[in-house]
Scaffold this motif. Structure first.
Motif, PDB file in Angstrom:
ATOM      1  N   ARG A   1     -30.718 -20.485  15.712  1.00  0.00           N
ATOM      2  CA  ARG A   1     -31.920 -20.626  16.536  1.00  0.00           C
ATOM      3  C   ARG A   1     -33.135 -20.499  15.633  1.00  0.00           C
ATOM      4  NH1 ARG A   1     -32.584 -15.570  20.620  1.00  0.00           N
ATOM      5  NH2 ARG A   1     -34.373 -16.862  21.200  1.00  0.00           N
ATOM      6  N   ILE A   2     -34.152 -21.285  15.908  1.00  0.00           N
ATOM      7  CA  ILE A   2     -35.395 -21.257  15.146  1.00  0.00           C
ATOM      8  C   ILE A   2     -36.455 -20.566  15.995  1.00  0.00           C
ATOM      9  CG2 ILE A   2     -37.172 -22.640  14.012  1.00  0.00           C
ATOM     10  CD1 ILE A   2     -35.068 -24.801  13.568  1.00  0.00           C
TER      11      ILE A   2
ATOM     12  N   ALA B   1     -33.851 -21.789  21.966  1.00  0.00           N
ATOM     13  CA  ALA B   1     -32.473 -21.537  22.399  1.00  0.00           C
ATOM     14  C   ALA B   1     -31.493 -21.698  21.243  1.00  0.00           C
ATOM     15  CB  ALA B   1     -32.111 -22.500  23.526  1.00  0.00           C
ATOM     16  N   TRP B   2     -30.360 -21.005  21.348  1.00  0.00           N
ATOM     17  CA  TRP B   2     -29.300 -21.152  20.354  1.00  0.00           C
ATOM     18  C   TRP B   2     -28.733 -22.564  20.418  1.00  0.00           C
ATOM     19  CZ3 TRP B   2     -27.977 -17.781  16.592  1.00  0.00           C
ATOM     20  CH2 TRP B   2     -28.405 -16.455  16.717  1.00  0.00           C
ATOM     21  N   LYS B   3     -28.428 -23.123  19.246  1.00  0.00           N
ATOM     22  CA  LYS B   3     -27.809 -24.441  19.159  1.00  0.00           C
ATOM     23  C   LYS B   3     -26.547 -24.351  18.310  1.00  0.00           C
ATOM     24  CE  LYS B   3     -32.006 -27.265  19.582  1.00  0.00           C
ATOM     25  NZ  LYS B   3     -32.817 -28.337  18.936  1.00  0.00           N
ATOM     26  N   ASN B   4     -25.578 -25.201  18.610  1.00  0.00           N
ATOM     27  CA  ASN B   4     -24.372 -25.286  17.803  1.00  0.00           C
ATOM     28  C   ASN B   4     -24.605 -26.227  16.631  1.00  0.00           C
ATOM     29  OD1 ASN B   4     -23.208 -23.699  19.792  1.00  0.00           O
ATOM     30  ND2 ASN B   4     -22.119 -25.396  20.752  1.00  0.00           N
ATOM     31  N   GLY B   5     -24.169 -25.826  15.443  1.00  0.00           N
ATOM     32  CA  GLY B   5     -24.320 -26.701  14.298  1.00  0.00           C
ATOM     33  C   GLY B   5     -24.198 -25.952  12.989  1.00  0.00           C
TER      34      GLY B   5
ATOM     35  N   PHE C   1     -28.782 -17.001  12.585  1.00  0.00           N
ATOM     36  CA  PHE C   1     -27.519 -17.747  12.613  1.00  0.00           C
ATOM     37  C   PHE C   1     -26.350 -16.784  12.763  1.00  0.00           C
ATOM     38  CE2 PHE C   1     -28.817 -16.844   8.299  1.00  0.00           C
ATOM     39  CZ  PHE C   1     -27.668 -16.398   7.664  1.00  0.00           C
ATOM     40  N   ARG C   2     -25.234 -17.310  13.279  1.00  0.00           N
ATOM     41  CA  ARG C   2     -24.031 -16.507  13.507  1.00  0.00           C
ATOM     42  C   ARG C   2     -22.856 -17.453  13.748  1.00  0.00           C
ATOM     43  NH1 ARG C   2     -25.756 -14.640  19.667  1.00  0.00           N
ATOM     44  NH2 ARG C   2     -25.348 -16.678  20.655  1.00  0.00           N
TER      45      ARG C   2
END
Length: 222
Positions: free
Chosen positions: A159-160, A164-168, A189-190
């Motif tokens: 997430r920046i 929202a959290w994004k997959n990638g 990140f996680r």
């Protein structure tokens, strides 16, 4: 007289028990088929204790007992085989559950095996592409995750700032010419493995500066 009656009662009871045994034996004549045992394990990696239910059926003399073993030749009796997910991770990995059942006339089922998997360790994600400099162009961060428990990586997320959290496995911090993204940006990140273990989020700072310094005019002497 009472003693005679007592002996008669005992005799009748023994005859009744023997008769039941004869009936049971008669019902079992010709039973050469062992029981059939199944389990309910889903085949997935787990981060918590796994309880495998063992269900045995026998169409003739009936099931006398079910037995199982974890990674060893010694069997114990029971219909629930529990694999403990220890918090110190010492039970992580692949375990072999072996089980069988016997019927009332001694027919023993051929042992079956099932692989049961435990992973209590969270993944570890590393990032590349970050530094402490100011950038006039977009910055691309790349994430690489390793799972220590064996389950494998399910997803990596980032997430920046407060978005929202994004997959990638990569994230781009933009540097538009209208200077709208100038400043410091926090990228978190996680990763999560297929057993459901999620690592605590980490973060890096990316600095964007698309403004060039203005030229300063030198005054002319009169």
């Amino acid at each position: 007289m009472s003693s005679y009656r007592g002996r008669t009662f005992v005799f009748v009871t023994m005859v009744f028990v023997v008769a039941l045994g004869v009936v049971a034996l008669a019902a079992a004549i010709g039973d050469t088929t062992p029981p059939v045992t199944t389990d309910d394990y889903d085949g997935r990696w787990h981060s918590t204790d796994v309880n495998v239910m063992l269900r045995a059926t026998d169409q003739a003399s009936g099931v006398a007992g079910t037995y199982y073993s974890w990674n060893a030749p010694d069997y114990v009796s029971g219909a629930v085989a529990t694999l403990v997910a220890r918090r110190d991770h010492t039970n992580d990995g692949v375990h072999t559950l072996t089980y069988y059942s016997e019927d009332a006339v001694g027919n023993r089922e051929k042992p079956k095996s099932r692989v049961v998997k435990i992973d209590t360790r969270a993944p570890v994600t590393r990032v590349s592409g970050q530094d402490a400099l100011r950038h006039r162009t977009p910055v691309v961060l790349t994430f690489s995750a390793v799972d220590r428990g064996g389950a494998g990586i399910d997803v990596t997320q980032y997430r920046i700032d407060e978005k929202a959290w994004k997959n990638g496995t990569s994230a781009t911090v933009r540097a538009p010419k209208d200077h709208s993204w100038d400043g410091r940006h926090t990228v978190r990140f996680r990763s999560r493995d297929t057993a459901g273990n999620v690592e605590p989020a980490k973060k890096v700072i990316v600095r964007i500066d698309t403004r060039r310094a203005s030229a300063v005019a030198t005054p002319v002497a009169s």
